[in-house]
Design an enzyme around this catalytic site. Structure first.
Site, PDB file in Angstrom:
ATOM      1  CE1 TYR A 178      44.298  42.496  39.338  1.00  0.00           C
ATOM      2  CE2 TYR A 178      45.564  40.529  38.822  1.00  0.00           C
ATOM      3  CZ  TYR A 178      45.376  41.897  38.717  1.00  0.00           C
ATOM      4  OH  TYR A 178      46.255  42.656  37.976  1.00  0.00           O
TER       5      TYR A 178
ATOM      6  CB  SER B 109      46.986  40.502  34.791  1.00  0.00           C
ATOM      7  OG  SER B 109      47.679  39.734  35.747  1.00  0.00           O
TER       8      SER B 109
HETATM    9  N1  NAD Z   1      51.252  45.916  39.730  1.00  0.00           N
HETATM   10  C1  NAD Z   1      51.269  44.705  39.193  1.00  0.00           C
HETATM   11  O1  NAD Z   1      52.039  43.802  39.641  1.00  0.00           O
HETATM   12  C2  NAD Z   1      50.380  44.387  38.019  1.00  0.00           C
HETATM   13  C3  NAD Z   1      50.583  43.180  37.325  1.00  0.00           C
HETATM   14  C4  NAD Z   1      49.759  42.869  36.252  1.00  0.00           C
HETATM   15  C5  NAD Z   1      48.747  43.751  35.876  1.00  0.00           C
HETATM   16  N2  NAD Z   1      48.561  44.899  36.560  1.00  0.00           N
HETATM   17  C6  NAD Z   1      47.471  45.777  36.129  1.00  0.00           C
HETATM   18  O2  NAD Z   1      48.004  47.007  35.700  1.00  0.00           O
HETATM   19  C7  NAD Z   1      47.019  48.039  35.893  1.00  0.00           C
HETATM   20  C8  NAD Z   1      47.683  49.181  36.644  1.00  0.00           C
HETATM   21  O3  NAD Z   1      48.068  48.690  37.919  1.00  0.00           O
HETATM   22  P1  NAD Z   1      49.185  49.386  38.807  1.00  0.00           P
HETATM   23  O4  NAD Z   1      49.871  48.304  39.523  1.00  0.00           O
HETATM   24  O5  NAD Z   1      49.953  50.375  38.008  1.00  0.00           O
HETATM   25  O6  NAD Z   1      48.234  50.099  39.893  1.00  0.00           O
HETATM   26  P2  NAD Z   1      48.201  51.576  40.497  1.00  0.00           P
HETATM   27  O7  NAD Z   1      47.206  51.516  41.594  1.00  0.00           O
HETATM   28  O8  NAD Z   1      49.570  52.052  40.792  1.00  0.00           O
HETATM   29  O9  NAD Z   1      47.583  52.451  39.309  1.00  0.00           O
HETATM   30  C9  NAD Z   1      46.212  52.371  38.971  1.00  0.00           C
HETATM   31  C10 NAD Z   1      45.646  53.769  38.854  1.00  0.00           C
HETATM   32  O10 NAD Z   1      44.265  53.642  38.466  1.00  0.00           O
HETATM   33  C11 NAD Z   1      43.493  54.569  39.226  1.00  0.00           C
HETATM   34  N3  NAD Z   1      42.123  54.075  39.322  1.00  0.00           N
HETATM   35  C12 NAD Z   1      41.690  52.976  39.999  1.00  0.00           C
HETATM   36  N4  NAD Z   1      40.370  52.860  39.847  1.00  0.00           N
HETATM   37  C13 NAD Z   1      39.958  53.888  39.062  1.00  0.00           C
HETATM   38  C14 NAD Z   1      38.707  54.314  38.552  1.00  0.00           C
HETATM   39  N5  NAD Z   1      37.572  53.643  38.827  1.00  0.00           N
HETATM   40  N6  NAD Z   1      38.666  55.410  37.779  1.00  0.00           N
HETATM   41  C15 NAD Z   1      39.786  56.114  37.508  1.00  0.00           C
HETATM   42  N7  NAD Z   1      41.010  55.764  37.964  1.00  0.00           N
HETATM   43  C16 NAD Z   1      41.078  54.670  38.723  1.00  0.00           C
HETATM   44  C17 NAD Z   1      44.183  54.625  40.594  1.00  0.00           C
HETATM   45  O11 NAD Z   1      43.844  55.818  41.288  1.00  0.00           O
HETATM   46  C18 NAD Z   1      45.655  54.556  40.184  1.00  0.00           C
HETATM   47  O12 NAD Z   1      46.196  55.834  39.970  1.00  0.00           O
HETATM   48  C19 NAD Z   1      45.851  47.392  36.636  1.00  0.00           C
HETATM   49  O13 NAD Z   1      44.842  47.054  35.708  1.00  0.00           O
HETATM   50  C20 NAD Z   1      46.477  46.128  37.219  1.00  0.00           C
HETATM   51  O14 NAD Z   1      45.512  45.112  37.402  1.00  0.00           O
HETATM   52  C21 NAD Z   1      49.362  45.244  37.613  1.00  0.00           C
END
Ligand code: NAD
Length: 273
Positions: A154, A141
């Site tokens: 986080y 991130s």
């Molecule tokens: N959305 C943002 O702005 C953003 C920015 C930077 C980084 N990220 C990172 O990107 C990654 C994806 O985030 P996103 O925004 O797409 O979130 P999201 O919640 O849409 O997708 C994450 C998925 O992971 C699954 N998940 C969570 N915990 C789990 C576990 N223990 N076992 C199996 N599956 C699990 C959830 O059910 C979900 O389907 C994360 O690591 C997040 O920290 C997101």
């Protein structure tokens, strides 16, 4: 006849494939000919993806990951790539607002998903990735480079994921390449908060958040999950990135440059809850 895709004949596991960035990555890798297996807690969302197979369960549980690795190898006999996108957010929770006992619970919850899942996946998939000279891609991130984009729980968990990339790249070399993608704020995901803190909601999408994200980037864009998928494809593909390991590729529209230049809104302003 259509050209075979970049990943034709390759077996790939996407962890956290049900939603958001992981979902877009799974779709993109499948469109490049990979045989994609998805692992997620949310079976209903996995069910609407064009996957070769799916495993519903917790990526922090070795037995669950072992089953997913086995299924990912089933079609091709090999595991060429693993992408980890499971994650939780902290909604900018200030540490001093928490009673110490809640802090412990929150730490255990967020580090379990954001950090332990990557370690478990790396450990369980290591032999299969070594055998195929494969690629492991973790999700970092922009908050792993600057104290923005999340609170201390986080952000520090994502700094730890940077550490996983560096250490695992060394430990799994020379057979396995290990890298990270560092997305900036991304619209239209379902990123959820910490149950231990009663953060039941998910990141609130909408035009206001899009504007805030766009204002933080040099490119003036609010990223969607699909905007990151090509960066993951680049790192998974040994044809595209055969010499790339131990690095984190920003996918943030130049957010880091804006932060360095001191022209971005300050800590906590990109408040998403
Ligand atoms: N959305 C943002 O702005 C953003 C920015 C930077 C980084 N990220 C990172 O990107 C990654 C994806 O985030 P996103 O925004 O797409 O979130 P999201 O919640 O849409 O997708 C994450 C998925 O992971 C699954 N998940 C969570 N915990 C789990 C576990 N223990 N076992 C199996 N599956 C699990 C959830 O059910 C979900 O389907 C994360 O690591 C997040 O920290 C997101």
């Amino acid at each position: 006849m259509p050209e075979p895709g970049l990943l034709a004949g390759q077996g790939v596991l996407v962890v956290g494939a049900g939603s958001g960035i992981g979902r877009a990555v799974a779709e993109r890798l499948a469109s490049e000919g990979a045989r994609v297996v998805g692992l997620d807690l949310d079976g209903a969302r996995l069910g609407t993806l064009p996957l070769a197979d799916r495993v519903v369960g917790d990526a922090c549980v070795p037995g669950v990951v072992a089953e997913a690795v086995e299924r990912a190898q089933a079609g091709t006999g090999r595991l060429d790539g693993v992408v980890c996108c499971a994650g939780r957010f902290d909604f900018y929770q200030p540490i001093c607002s928490l009673p110490p006992s809640d802090l412990v619970d929150a730490f255990e919850e967020i580090y379990r998903v954001n950090v332990l899942s990557g370690l478990v996946v790396a450990r369980v998939a290591a032999d299969a990735l070594r055998a195929s000279r494969g690629s492991l891609v973790l999700t970092v991130s922009s908050s792993a480079s600057w104290p923005e984009g999340g609170g201390v729980l986080y952000g520090s968990s994502k700094w730890a994921v940077r550490g996983l990339v560096a250490h695992l790249a060394r430990e799994l070399a020379p057979e396995v390449r290990v890298n990270g993608v560092a997305p900036g704020g991304t619209a239209r995901t379902r990123l959820v908060g910490l149950r231990s803190l009663g953060q039941d909601g998910r990141v609130a999408d909408g035009p206001e958040r899009d504007e805030r994200i766009a204002a933080q980037t040099l490119l003036g864009v609010a990223a969607s999950p699909a905007d990151h998928a090509g960066t993951y494809l680049y790192l998974v593909s040994r044809a595209l990135s055969p010499l790339v390991t131990g690095t984190v590729v920003p996918s943030d529209g130049g957010r880091g440059e804006r932060i360095e230049a001191g022209r971005t809104p300050g800590v906590g302003e990109e408040r998403v809850g």
